[in-house]
Design a protein around this motif. Structure first.
Motif, short mmCIF file in Angstrom:
data_model
loop_
_atom_site.label_atom_id
_atom_site.label_comp_id
_atom_site.label_asym_id
_atom_site.label_seq_id
_atom_site.Cartn_x
_atom_site.Cartn_y
_atom_site.Cartn_z
N ARG A 19 0.86 -1.16 0.00
CA ARG A 19 0.00 0.00 0.00
C ARG A 19 0.90 1.21 0.00
O ARG A 19 1.78 1.37 0.82
CB ARG A 19 -0.84 -0.03 1.26
N GLU A 73 -0.72 -6.85 6.32
CA GLU A 73 -1.17 -5.65 5.64
C GLU A 73 -2.18 -4.88 6.49
O GLU A 73 -2.13 -3.66 6.60
CB GLU A 73 -1.77 -6.05 4.28
N GLN A 77 -1.71 -1.13 7.88
CA GLN A 77 -2.63 -0.04 7.53
C GLN A 77 -3.22 0.61 8.76
O GLN A 77 -3.41 1.83 8.82
CB GLN A 77 -3.74 -0.56 6.60
N ARG A 297 -7.53 -9.84 -6.01
CA ARG A 297 -7.25 -8.47 -5.58
C ARG A 297 -5.98 -8.49 -4.74
O ARG A 297 -5.58 -9.52 -4.21
CB ARG A 297 -8.42 -7.94 -4.75
N THR A 298 -5.34 -7.34 -4.64
CA THR A 298 -4.07 -7.33 -3.90
C THR A 298 -4.36 -7.39 -2.40
O THR A 298 -5.45 -7.07 -1.94
CB THR A 298 -3.28 -6.05 -4.18
N GLN A 301 -5.43 -4.02 -1.18
CA GLN A 301 -6.81 -3.66 -1.52
C GLN A 301 -7.81 -4.37 -0.61
O GLN A 301 -8.73 -3.75 -0.08
CB GLN A 301 -7.11 -4.02 -2.98
N GLN A 304 -7.63 -3.02 2.90
CA GLN A 304 -8.17 -1.67 3.04
C GLN A 304 -9.69 -1.66 2.98
O GLN A 304 -10.34 -1.00 3.79
CB GLN A 304 -7.60 -0.76 1.95
N SER A 305 -10.28 -2.40 2.03
CA SER A 305 -11.73 -2.34 1.93
C SER A 305 -12.38 -2.93 3.18
O SER A 305 -13.40 -2.45 3.65
CB SER A 305 -12.22 -3.03 0.65
N GLU A 317 -5.89 7.84 -0.66
CA GLU A 317 -5.43 7.31 -1.93
C GLU A 317 -4.43 6.20 -1.66
O GLU A 317 -3.53 6.35 -0.84
CB GLU A 317 -4.79 8.42 -2.77
N THR A 318 -4.61 5.07 -2.27
CA THR A 318 -3.60 4.03 -2.15
C THR A 318 -2.93 3.92 -3.51
O THR A 318 -3.53 3.54 -4.49
CB THR A 318 -4.24 2.67 -1.81
N ALA A 320 -0.37 2.02 -5.25
CA ALA A 320 0.54 0.89 -5.22
C ALA A 320 1.73 1.20 -6.12
O ALA A 320 1.57 1.86 -7.14
CB ALA A 320 -0.18 -0.35 -5.74
#
Lengths: 528, 243
Positions: A19, A73, A77, A297-298, A301, A304-305, A317-318, A320
């Protein structure tokens, strides 16, 4: 590394990206304003040391499987949201590597499981409660924070079709169905808390065959197998619509996930991580894992969601890093690892050769030891480096250095001892000092051989360095390791292709070097 | 009588093979001495005892009036030129650098190096075009000439020659002999020439020492040896012609 059963997870998925868009870290950092000049260097030094200590990023690690990357991750975050600067060092090749990295301070935190800690680190008989675990972990200087809420233990899986045909719900239901074919991962078949114990506890009449974990699900779908082992939060369970049988006799130990951190980590960091406590149950985790492996998806991602939905992070804003940025960074790291190792091996290998080549016994001794080092499998040598040099780039460089010694020392010694005796006699008789003999005659004549040795060392090192990612050294092995964990070919190629190109480039470079340094008529008569 | 090189009570063996038992020998300064004998008679060993490549088991070897040194061999050897059959030219160096390496190591100026190299190559009839060639690009005779130039580069007090003219055709050899004599005419050096060919020794040397099984069997000025009725000497003449 086989002690980490979780590292065996293989599932296809999306390329991993960090991220980006780290938030400007504000609150905790206050640089000393204009320090009065009278306070001089010392105060300035102290201030900058403190500033350095404060700005040192928090390093989050992970092992090499989907869930590990994903949880790391999330941890990263959540910390970034609270203004901490975070560095990710994910993809450490197994429990021992990750734990060692934490213990030595190379990383500050990584996601771990209670059962793994009890078994692989503390070598405890049976299960340990949270308090007991932390009491026993204290001497290592590490601490297990409150659990994330789910239990990623072993599970027994069958296809939905098999479950409904035989009315299977619980593991004890299997005892009455001797015709079912069991295939388990090799590790599960070997572990006391795997098949042998399970068979005994439930009185199962079946025998089992061994199969690669990555292939077991496919065999199940193809109808070649009926029953296999799984991890209870595996995203593939959803992907392939598999049913998990209830462990009704409570045989499998608990593998409760939690952040494992350094005990001396700042309290506000630990507090920040506690935002994740009890956030995930088995099903949620399974679904998130599936998002990575099925929807490609990464990690960033998906994390974060999920955290957004929980209100734990604010939309930001992410960005990558692009493929080229990642590629460039990995290639540079890779080059650095191999260049330092091979250069050091040149100095030591050639130096050793010059010292010993006149004595056949010493030459044989040096070649024997270097040859012995060469026979250690690279992954084992890297693992052996951990207790000596920790994890990261230093042990990787040492290991690559040891591998490079043999070709360089061997070729140099061979070249020196096979120089024409007449030439040697004349060189001495003309009155060249030993240094002059080496500098003007022996080394230039040995050069084609020596270059060939360095070339072999460089090419082999470039290949071997891809394994260094397992001990957290980074480089082009990083996408390979992640790709292996995710069964993601394109990710593997992002490491393998540049590594192959680097090796080719090294070949070319040495070819040019040889052409420049060695008169052509000497090249042809030298065998590689 | 004393010589620039003196062997006293020299004994030397290789394993079981005894080369010299008790040899006394003096080499006169300023002349060319031919050491003649069949292969295996020990004549090459004598050369290597002079410049310290070999050491005696017993007895002494004195060069320039001093025992052959143990340390500082490099500077000692720079006063003694050495050229050998098969030449031992440096394959990775050009002809010019082969010849001039010792000057370079002595720190000579480029101009001095160029001048000395030019002089020697001219005396040995080596074409200037050859300077940038590598040894393998030369004929056998050219290689031998380069070897001589290299050995003579620092104007050594002693020049040791170990069969340096064998292995080329007779016409070429005659040319090289002529050039060598010309070279010796312009440099004053004590030369020790090892050869199995008596006629070569007669042509090039002032004095001749005939060696057989590690013993001196004849010694004296060329004329006296030439007129000798000794059967062994006659045989050496014959062998030279045959080869």
């Amino acid at each position: 590394m086989s002690t980490d059963r979780r590292s065996l997870k293989n599932t296809p998925a999306a390329p991993r990206t960090d991220r980006g868009g780290r938030r400007a870290a504000g609150s905790s950092r206050s640089k000393p304003r204009a320090a009065p000049r009278v306070i001089l260097l010392l105060a300035g030094l102290c201030a900058s040391l403190i500033a350095f200590a404060q700005t040192r990023p928090i390093v989050i690690g992970s092992k090499t499987f989907t869930e590990g990357y994903l949880l790391a991750e999330m941890m990263a975050q959540v910390l970034e949201e609270r203004g901490f600067e975070v560095r990710r060092r994910t993809g450490l090749g197994g429990t021992l590597v990750a734990f060692q990295a934490l213990e030595s301070g190379e990383i500050d935190a990584y996601p771990e499981y209670t059962g793994t800690l009890a078994q692989a680190i503390l070598e405890a008989e049976g299960e340990l409660g949270e308090e007991e675990l932390n009491a026993r972990l204290a001497p290592f200087g590490v601490e297990l924070l409150a659990g994330l809420g789910f239990n990623n233990t072993y599970a027994i899986a069958v296809t939905g079709e098999t479950a409904s045909r035989f009315g299977l719900e619980r593991i004890s239901d299997l005892a009455a169905l001797p015709q079912l074919r069991f295939g388990f991962s090799h590790e599960f078949r070997d572990r006391a808390d795997g098949w042998p114990g399970l068979q005994q506890r439930y009185g199962l009449p079946q025998t089992s065959s061994g199969i690669e974990h990555g292939l077991a699900y496919l065999a199940l779908l193809e109808g070649d197998l009926d029953v296999t082992d799984a991890y209870s939060t595996d995203g593939d369970l959803l992907r392939y619509d598999l049913s998990v049988l209830e462990d009704d006799l409570g045989f499998f130990p608990a593998y409760l996930a939690a952040p494992l951190v350094r005990a001396d980590l700042a309290p506000d960091v630990k507090a920040a991580l506690s935002a994740l406590t009890d956030l995930l149950d088995d099903e949620t985790m399974r679904a998130l894992n599936a998002e990575v492996v099925v929807e490609e998806r990464t990690f960033a991602q998906v994390a974060q969601s999920f955290l957004l939905a929980q209100g734990l992070v604010t939309p930001g804003e992410t960005r990558a890093p692009t493929l080229w940025e990642t590629l460039g960074r990995n290639t540079l790291t890779h080059l650095k690892l191999t260049a330092i190792a091979v250069l050091a091996a040149c100095v030591v290998g050639v130096g050793l050769a010059l010292l010993v080549y006149r004595s056949p016994a010493l030459s044989a001794g040096v070649l024997y030891v270097a040859g012995l080092l060469q026979t250690i499998p690279s992954i084992a040598l890297l693992a052996l480096m951990i207790p000596l040099a920790g994890v990261g780039q230093v042990p990787a460089i040492i290991a690559l250095f040891l591998y490079s010694l043999l070709p360089i020392a061997r070729n140099t010694i061979t070249a020196l001892i096979t120089i024409d005796p007449l030439l040697r006699r004349v060189t001495q008789a003309l009155g060249l000092s030993e240094r002059e003999q080496l500098r003007h005659v022996y080394v230039p004549l040995a050069l084609p051989h020596m270059l060939a040795g360095v070339r072999i060392a460089a090419v082999v090192s470039i290949g071997t360095a891809t394994l260094a990612a397992f001990i957290g050294a980074g480089g082009l092995g990083e996408p390979i390791v992640t790709g292996l964990a995710l069964n993601d070919t394109s990710l593997i190629l992002q490491g393998a292709i540049p590594a192959a190109l680097l090796a080719l480039g090294a070949e070319l470079l040495f070819e040019l070097l040889e052409r420049r340094l060695v008169p052509r008529h000497l090249v042809s008569q030298q065998a590689m | 009588m004393g010589g620039i090189i003196e062997f006293r009570h020299l004994a030397k063996s290789y394993g079981q093979t005894e080369v010299f038992r008790n040899l006394d020998l003096d080499i006169s300064p300023g002349v060319t001495t031919g050491l003649v004998g069949e292969s295996g008679c020990g004549k090459s060993t004598l050369l290597q005892l002079i410049n310290g490549l070999e050491r005696p088991d017993r007895g002494t070897v004195r060069t320039f009036g001093e025992p052959v040194p143990v340390t500082g061999l490099a500077s000692f050897r720079r006063r003694i030129g050495y050229a050998v059959q098969g030449t031992g030219l440096f394959p990775h160096m050009s002809v010019a650098r082969n010849i001039s390496l010792l000057g370079e190591l002595e720190g000579w100026s480029d101009a001095r190096i160029r001048a000395r190299t030019g002089t020697l190559m001219e005396l040995m009839a080596l074409d200037g075009e050859l300077t940038s060639r590598y040894p393998h690009e030369l004929s056998g005779g050219q290689q031998q000439r380069v070897g001589i130039c290299r050995a003579m580069y620092l104007q050594p007090d002693i020049l040791l020659l170990d069969e340096p003219f064998s292995g080329v055709d007779p016409l070429t050899r005659a040319d090289i002999h002529e050039q060598f004599l010309k070279l010796m005419g312009s440099e004053s050096t004590t030369v020790v020439l090892v050869t199995h060919d008596m006629s070569e020794a007669v042509e090039l040397a002032d004095e001749i020492i005939v060696i057989r099984d590690g013993e001196i069997v004849r010694q004296g000025p060329v004329e006296r040896i030439r007129q000798s009725s000794d059967a062994y000497v006659a045989r050496l003449f014959g062998q030279g012609r045959a080869s």
